[in-house]
Design a protein around this motif. Structure first.
Motif, PDB file in Angstrom:
ATOM      1  N   UNK A  47      -5.134   4.349  13.366  1.00 40.66           N
ATOM      2  CA  UNK A  47      -5.432   3.141  12.601  1.00 40.66           C
ATOM      3  C   UNK A  47      -4.258   2.784  11.685  1.00 40.66           C
ATOM      4  N   UNK A  48      -4.096   1.493  11.438  1.00 42.75           N
ATOM      5  CA  UNK A  48      -2.979   0.999  10.644  1.00 42.75           C
ATOM      6  C   UNK A  48      -3.046   1.508   9.215  1.00 42.75           C
ATOM      7  N   UNK A  49      -1.891   1.896   8.674  1.00 43.98           N
ATOM      8  CA  UNK A  49      -1.764   2.291   7.274  1.00 43.98           C
ATOM      9  C   UNK A  49      -1.199   1.124   6.472  1.00 43.98           C
ATOM     10  N   UNK A  50      -1.740   0.898   5.303  1.00 42.17           N
ATOM     11  CA  UNK A  50      -1.289  -0.198   4.441  1.00 42.17           C
ATOM     12  C   UNK A  50      -0.898   0.352   3.081  1.00 42.17           C
ATOM     13  N   UNK A  51      -0.087  -0.452   2.365  1.00 44.10           N
ATOM     14  CA  UNK A  51       0.362  -0.071   1.027  1.00 44.10           C
ATOM     15  C   UNK A  51      -0.069  -1.072  -0.028  1.00 44.10           C
ATOM     16  N   UNK A  58       0.374  -2.867  -5.083  1.00 43.26           N
ATOM     17  CA  UNK A  58       1.085  -1.647  -4.713  1.00 43.26           C
ATOM     18  C   UNK A  58       1.045  -0.629  -5.855  1.00 43.26           C
ATOM     19  N   UNK A  59       0.592   0.585  -5.525  1.00 39.53           N
ATOM     20  CA  UNK A  59       0.585   1.677  -6.496  1.00 39.53           C
ATOM     21  C   UNK A  59       1.154   2.971  -5.907  1.00 39.53           C
ATOM     22  N   UNK A  60       1.755   2.868  -4.711  1.00 40.80           N
ATOM     23  CA  UNK A  60       2.394   4.017  -4.085  1.00 40.80           C
ATOM     24  C   UNK A  60       1.496   4.860  -3.215  1.00 40.80           C
ATOM     25  N   UNK A  61       0.183   4.561  -3.147  1.00 36.12           N
ATOM     26  CA  UNK A  61      -0.762   5.368  -2.367  1.00 36.12           C
ATOM     27  C   UNK A  61      -1.103   4.627  -1.075  1.00 36.12           C
ATOM     28  N   UNK A  62      -0.917   5.230   0.100  1.00 39.52           N
ATOM     29  CA  UNK A  62      -1.283   4.573   1.360  1.00 39.52           C
ATOM     30  C   UNK A  62      -2.796   4.587   1.568  1.00 39.52           C
ATOM     31  N   UNK A 119     -11.979 -17.094  -5.756  1.00 39.94           N
ATOM     32  CA  UNK A 119     -12.473 -16.191  -4.721  1.00 39.94           C
ATOM     33  C   UNK A 119     -12.429 -14.752  -5.226  1.00 39.94           C
ATOM     34  N   UNK A 120     -13.441 -13.974  -4.859  1.00 40.27           N
ATOM     35  CA  UNK A 120     -13.471 -12.534  -5.126  1.00 40.27           C
ATOM     36  C   UNK A 120     -13.181 -11.815  -3.814  1.00 40.27           C
ATOM     37  N   UNK A 121     -12.130 -11.017  -3.784  1.00 39.81           N
ATOM     38  CA  UNK A 121     -11.758 -10.232  -2.601  1.00 39.81           C
ATOM     39  C   UNK A 121     -12.136  -8.768  -2.808  1.00 39.81           C
ATOM     40  N   UNK A 122     -12.896  -8.208  -1.868  1.00 41.51           N
ATOM     41  CA  UNK A 122     -13.327  -6.812  -1.933  1.00 41.51           C
ATOM     42  C   UNK A 122     -12.867  -6.104  -0.662  1.00 41.51           C
ATOM     43  N   UNK A 123     -12.283  -4.932  -0.828  1.00 36.46           N
ATOM     44  CA  UNK A 123     -11.845  -4.129   0.318  1.00 36.46           C
ATOM     45  C   UNK A 123     -12.346  -2.700   0.152  1.00 36.46           C
ATOM     46  N   UNK A 124     -13.050  -2.204   1.157  1.00 38.68           N
ATOM     47  CA  UNK A 124     -13.442  -0.796   1.205  1.00 38.68           C
ATOM     48  C   UNK A 124     -12.339  -0.047   1.944  1.00 38.68           C
ATOM     49  N   UNK A 125     -11.715   0.914   1.280  1.00 39.01           N
ATOM     50  CA  UNK A 125     -10.547   1.581   1.859  1.00 39.01           C
ATOM     51  C   UNK A 125     -10.713   3.103   1.787  1.00 39.01           C
ATOM     52  N   UNK A 126      -9.985   3.775   2.659  1.00 41.79           N
ATOM     53  CA  UNK A 126      -9.841   5.235   2.614  1.00 41.79           C
ATOM     54  C   UNK A 126      -8.434   5.513   2.091  1.00 41.79           C
ATOM     55  N   UNK A 127      -8.345   6.136   0.947  1.00 44.69           N
ATOM     56  CA  UNK A 127      -7.056   6.329   0.273  1.00 44.69           C
ATOM     57  C   UNK A 127      -6.601   7.780   0.420  1.00 44.69           C
ATOM     58  N   UNK A 128      -5.255   7.966   0.494  1.00 47.54           N
ATOM     59  CA  UNK A 128      -4.666   9.294   0.678  1.00 47.54           C
ATOM     60  C   UNK A 128      -3.723   9.588  -0.492  1.00 47.54           C
ATOM     61  N   UNK A 134       7.027   6.977  -4.739  1.00 48.78           N
ATOM     62  CA  UNK A 134       7.420   6.468  -6.057  1.00 48.78           C
ATOM     63  C   UNK A 134       8.033   5.075  -5.980  1.00 48.78           C
ATOM     64  N   UNK A 135       8.780   4.797  -4.920  1.00 50.02           N
ATOM     65  CA  UNK A 135       9.458   3.520  -4.812  1.00 50.02           C
ATOM     66  C   UNK A 135       8.949   2.747  -3.588  1.00 50.02           C
ATOM     67  N   UNK A 136       8.861   1.433  -3.742  1.00 43.71           N
ATOM     68  CA  UNK A 136       8.391   0.578  -2.665  1.00 43.71           C
ATOM     69  C   UNK A 136       9.567   0.154  -1.788  1.00 43.71           C
TER      70      UNK A 136
END
Length: 382
Positions: A47-51, A58-62, A119-128, A134-136
């Motif tokens: 599955x696709x990984x997003x940042x 962006x907070x550095x966690x995929x 608009x209110x945007x809600x995303x259910x995510x699995x975070x690692x 540290x850097x984007x």
């Protein structure tokens, strides 16, 4: 705008409700993925990984997205324009017909929609969190993604994952073309769900006069919703609905219960889906009863003995099948079944020849006795 995180979906619903009460706003569901809200969501290596996304800076966690849900302001884009145009065309067509009168209302504004962009945007995510960078930069993202996918493919149980709901809330400045606070905003407020439930309950209990209904609602607001607190001003339509608001809820409540011939206790709006299912079952029952009534009326006109013999066998099979589906083991009485004595008396009924009629002289006429479906079955099995 504000970015917040929640552990459970119920917490989001509660927070949105609190914002609506504080700002006199109302949000409605715009769209939702089928996978949104899964309790057993698991990470997948392919599955696709997003940042980052619309809901997540962006907070550095995929992370991997499980599903999304979107709310929009209730005064957003009008999405029923085609249906309204079709209704207007049909209404104008009826007015051109003879003896047709169509009631019209004079509206200063034909819709409350003003194309608000909030608009209110809600995303259910699995975070690692163990694969945070540290850097984007493109290089760091690529290296972390390759390492994470390899770990998910080889030993997925060793990868620490957490499921969260990331929400982006719009600021008040994002609402356009309508007021968000003050008396101007109170005019467009929706009636509070608890008040709607109270109106339904009072309607089912027999309250019909508007003055009596409003008295009960005012007491409910002051003594229950805001007990020990300062009640809201009378200009708040959310807590002090107009006569038209109350009348609409009362009408819908009576409309929903008008076709029911069984007294049921009040169930509240939380089981409206079950009520819709019950009304569908009631319509199907009436449809079946209509078929059986027509069979009853046509039976006395049958002349072929061989066909009647086959029909009797078929009806007996239908009867046995129906008995297998009736919940008699739960102690439910079959209130529409005739008594044994009445069934025996009905078996003596024989269609008789009616007196001659001046317009049908010489033609055999038979009286159409109105009998129940159970009588038909008794006659067939006799």
């Amino acid at each position: 705008m504000a970015y917040l995180e929640f552990k459970f979906e119920d917490e989001i619903t509660k927070y949105i409700r609190e914002q609506e009460l504080a700002t006199s706003l109302k949000f409605v569901t715009l769209g939702k993925d089928k996978s949104f809200g899964q309790n057993d969501a698991q990470p997948l290596a392919r599955k696709k990984l997003s940042w980052e996304s619309k809901s997540i800076p962006f907070n550095g966690v995929p992370f991997q997205v499980v599903g999304t849900k979107t709310y929009e302001c209730h005064q957003g884009k009008d999405r029923q324009t085609k249906a309204k145009e079709k209704y207007a065309a049909e209404r104008d067509k009826k007015e051109l017909e003879d003896h047709a009168f169509v009631k019209r209302r004079k509206l200063a504004q034909n819709t409350k929609k003003v194309d608000c962009k909030a608009i209110i945007n809600i995303a259910q995510v699995i975070r690692f969190p163990d694969f945070k960078i540290e850097e984007s930069t493109v290089r760091s993202k690529k290296e972390a993604s390759q390492t994470l996918k390899a770990a998910l493919s080889e030993t997925p149980s060793s990868v620490k994952a957490e499921v969260v709901y990331c929400v982006r809330f719009p600021s008040l400045s994002e609402h356009s073309s309508h007021a968000v606070v003050g008396e101007a905003a109170y005019v467009r407020e929706a009636v509070d769900a608890r008040l709607r439930e109270k109106i339904e309950q009072l309607t089912l209990s027999g309250v019909r006069k508007m003055t009596e209904m409003k008295c009960h609602l005012n007491t409910f607001v002051v003594e229950e919703l805001f007990h020990g607190e300062q009640p809201p001003p009378p200009t708040r339509r959310r807590y002090y609905p107009t006569d038209s608001d109350i009348r609409n809820v009362m009408f819908k409540t009576k409309q929903a219960t008008r076709d029911s011939n069984i007294d049921r206790p009040y169930e509240g709006p939380s089981v409206r889906g079950k009520k819709r299912s019950s009304r569908k079952l009631l319509r199907l029952r009436r449809q079946c009863a209509g078929y059986l009534k027509e069979i009853t009326e046509l039976t006395y006109h049958l002349q072929e003995e061989q066909y009647v013999t086959g029909l009797s066998s078929q009806l007996r099979s239908v009867l046995l099948d129906m008995k297998a589906h009736v919940p008699q083991d739960k102690g439910l009485p079959l209130t529409f079944s005739p008594s044994k004595r009445k069934a025996e008396m009905d078996m003596d009924l024989i269609p008789t020849k009616s007196a001659s009629h001046p317009f049908t002289d010489g033609v055999e006429q038979y009286t159409e006795d109105i009998v129940s479906v159970d009588t038909l079955l008794a006659l067939s099995l006799g």
